[in-house]
Design a protein around this motif. Sequence first.
Motif, short mmCIF file in Angstrom:
data_model
loop_
_atom_site.label_atom_id
_atom_site.label_comp_id
_atom_site.label_asym_id
_atom_site.label_seq_id
_atom_site.Cartn_x
_atom_site.Cartn_y
_atom_site.Cartn_z
N ASN A 102 69.53 10.78 83.41
CA ASN A 102 70.41 10.48 82.28
C ASN A 102 69.92 11.10 80.98
OD1 ASN A 102 72.22 9.00 83.82
ND2 ASN A 102 71.21 7.04 83.44
N LEU A 103 68.61 11.15 80.81
CA LEU A 103 68.08 11.82 79.62
C LEU A 103 68.47 13.29 79.62
CD1 LEU A 103 66.34 11.58 77.07
CD2 LEU A 103 64.34 12.12 78.49
N LEU A 104 68.36 13.93 80.77
CA LEU A 104 68.76 15.33 80.87
C LEU A 104 70.26 15.51 80.63
CD1 LEU A 104 68.02 18.26 81.51
CD2 LEU A 104 68.32 17.74 83.94
N LYS A 105 71.06 14.57 81.12
CA LYS A 105 72.51 14.65 80.91
C LYS A 105 72.87 14.54 79.44
CE LYS A 105 73.87 12.89 85.46
NZ LYS A 105 74.50 11.74 86.18
N ASN A 106 72.16 13.70 78.70
CA ASN A 106 72.40 13.60 77.26
C ASN A 106 72.11 14.92 76.55
OD1 ASN A 106 73.06 10.73 76.11
ND2 ASN A 106 71.65 10.37 77.81
N ILE A 107 71.02 15.55 76.93
CA ILE A 107 70.66 16.82 76.31
C ILE A 107 71.69 17.90 76.68
CG2 ILE A 107 68.90 18.64 76.24
CD1 ILE A 107 66.81 16.46 76.74
N GLU A 108 72.14 17.92 77.93
CA GLU A 108 73.14 18.90 78.36
C GLU A 108 74.46 18.69 77.62
OE1 GLU A 108 73.28 18.37 82.55
OE2 GLU A 108 71.68 19.82 82.95
N LEU A 109 74.86 17.44 77.43
CA LEU A 109 76.10 17.17 76.70
C LEU A 109 75.98 17.62 75.24
CD1 LEU A 109 78.92 15.96 76.53
CD2 LEU A 109 77.86 13.73 76.05
N PRO A 115 80.70 17.61 59.02
CA PRO A 115 80.20 16.41 59.69
C PRO A 115 78.93 16.75 60.48
CG PRO A 115 82.55 16.71 60.09
CD PRO A 115 82.06 17.97 59.45
N VAL A 116 78.10 15.76 60.72
CA VAL A 116 76.81 15.99 61.38
C VAL A 116 76.70 15.10 62.61
CG1 VAL A 116 74.30 15.89 61.12
CG2 VAL A 116 75.73 16.57 59.18
N VAL A 117 76.23 15.69 63.70
CA VAL A 117 75.89 14.94 64.91
C VAL A 117 74.42 15.21 65.21
CG1 VAL A 117 76.28 14.68 67.38
CG2 VAL A 117 78.23 15.03 65.86
N LYS A 118 73.65 14.13 65.30
CA LYS A 118 72.21 14.26 65.54
C LYS A 118 71.84 13.60 66.86
CE LYS A 118 69.16 11.47 63.85
NZ LYS A 118 68.25 10.68 63.01
N LEU A 119 71.05 14.30 67.65
CA LEU A 119 70.49 13.72 68.88
C LEU A 119 68.99 13.56 68.70
CD1 LEU A 119 70.57 12.80 71.82
CD2 LEU A 119 70.31 15.20 72.50
N LEU A 120 68.54 12.32 68.78
CA LEU A 120 67.11 12.04 68.76
C LEU A 120 66.64 11.91 70.20
CD1 LEU A 120 65.32 9.42 66.51
CD2 LEU A 120 64.73 9.68 68.90
N TYR A 121 65.72 12.75 70.62
CA TYR A 121 65.13 12.59 71.95
C TYR A 121 63.62 12.77 71.82
CZ TYR A 121 64.97 17.70 72.34
OH TYR A 121 64.71 19.03 72.13
N ASN A 122 62.92 11.78 72.32
CA ASN A 122 61.47 11.75 72.16
C ASN A 122 60.87 11.09 73.40
OD1 ASN A 122 58.89 11.79 71.26
ND2 ASN A 122 59.21 10.50 69.47
N ARG A 123 60.85 11.82 74.47
CA ARG A 123 60.43 11.26 75.75
C ARG A 123 58.98 10.77 75.72
NH1 ARG A 123 58.53 12.02 80.87
NH2 ARG A 123 59.93 11.43 82.58
N SER A 124 58.15 11.42 74.93
CA SER A 124 56.73 11.05 74.89
C SER A 124 56.49 9.71 74.20
CB SER A 124 55.93 12.13 74.18
OG SER A 124 56.37 12.29 72.84
N GLY A 153 61.58 10.66 65.81
CA GLY A 153 62.01 9.29 65.57
C GLY A 153 61.34 8.29 66.50
N ASP A 154 61.69 7.02 66.32
CA ASP A 154 61.10 5.94 67.12
C ASP A 154 61.79 5.75 68.46
OD1 ASP A 154 59.30 5.39 65.08
OD2 ASP A 154 60.71 4.01 64.07
N GLU A 155 63.07 6.08 68.55
CA GLU A 155 63.80 5.90 69.79
C GLU A 155 63.50 7.04 70.76
OE1 GLU A 155 65.48 3.38 70.70
OE2 GLU A 155 65.63 2.27 68.82
N ILE A 156 63.90 6.81 72.01
CA ILE A 156 63.71 7.85 73.04
C ILE A 156 64.95 8.73 73.13
CG2 ILE A 156 63.37 8.24 75.51
CD1 ILE A 156 61.74 5.62 75.51
N CYS A 157 66.12 8.13 73.07
CA CYS A 157 67.36 8.90 73.13
C CYS A 157 68.43 8.15 72.33
CB CYS A 157 67.81 9.09 74.58
SG CYS A 157 69.30 10.11 74.75
N CYS A 158 68.86 8.76 71.24
CA CYS A 158 69.83 8.09 70.37
C CYS A 158 70.69 9.13 69.67
CB CYS A 158 69.09 7.22 69.35
SG CYS A 158 70.19 6.24 68.29
N TRP A 159 72.00 8.88 69.64
CA TRP A 159 72.95 9.74 68.95
C TRP A 159 73.33 9.10 67.62
CZ3 TRP A 159 75.44 14.15 71.28
CH2 TRP A 159 75.08 14.40 72.60
N SER A 160 73.42 9.92 66.57
CA SER A 160 73.87 9.45 65.26
C SER A 160 74.96 10.39 64.74
CB SER A 160 72.71 9.40 64.26
OG SER A 160 71.69 8.53 64.71
#
Length: 314
Positions: free
Chosen positions: A182-189, A160-169, A209-216
């Motif tokens: 909260n962005l930092l907490k997502n990355i830490e988790l 199975p795959v878990v992907k975190l998209l984070y693109n603050r810029s 990606g286009d989103e700033i913070c998204c889990w798939s």
Amino acid sequence: MSGDTCLGSALCPAAGHKPKAGGLKGSSLGNKYVRLNVGGSLYYTTVQVLTRHDTMLKAMFSGRMEVLTDKEGWILIDRCGKHFGTILNYLRDDTIALPKHRQEIKALMAEAKYYLIQGLVDMCQAALQDKKDLYEPVCSIPIITSPKEEERLIESSMKPVVKLLYNRSNNKYSYTSNSDDNLLKNIELFDKLSLRFNGRVLFIKDVIGDEICCWSFYGQGRKLAEVCCTSIVYATEKKQTKVEFPEARIYEETLNVLLYETPRVPDNSLLEATSRSRSQASHSEDDEGFELRDRVRRIHVKRYSTYDDRQLGH
């Protein structure tokens, strides 16, 4: 005693002087100490040290090999002299303190191989293996650099795959007061989950990606769920980006993808115990296994039919 540095050109062979070749006998050396010129570094040691182990040095100083000497009587060895002092210490004590850096250990091992000192070669190999194990990563996190790479990675994964998209810029607006935290907490988790489920789930990061913070979340090559952590909120005469940290939801979906690990072979006794009626006991074990797998498959499809109505494995 031994010297670890070159003593200068005055003690090195004179220009144009041809070294003399000849054999050496332990009794013909005369003195207790012999003088060695190893690549320009000069060393004093005894024949007893050089002949303690069955090495190439023992062959040289027991008369079995031809040696070269200069006009001042220094025995010439055409090797780098940097590690020869360490070689002599090993011959004396059968052990040494190895260098700290891998490159230095490799260089010492090359000299030990040349002189056929197997015990020192084994020490170097063991130290290199320990250092390799020490720096071996616990888990590797691929970073997506293109959509095609992401597609190939997910489709080819047996886990199975878990992907975190984070693109603050990518943000066009200012963040709300809690968004940075909260962005930092997502990355830490993400880091915690990748360590906890290492080997069972493939965790990947996406920075394009286009989103700033998204889990798939993916199972058997298809998308099962998505948790988007960003939204636009309206403040006084301006828009702001809000980043949330739905920890419970993220953790729940991570546990759900574990259902899509490689299935085990069905237990025949379990299949028999869970048959729908005694009249079906006459069915073959293969038929029962197919029936149970089909029933479990329909349950999974119902849970995730929002995203894809295909049967698992197709």
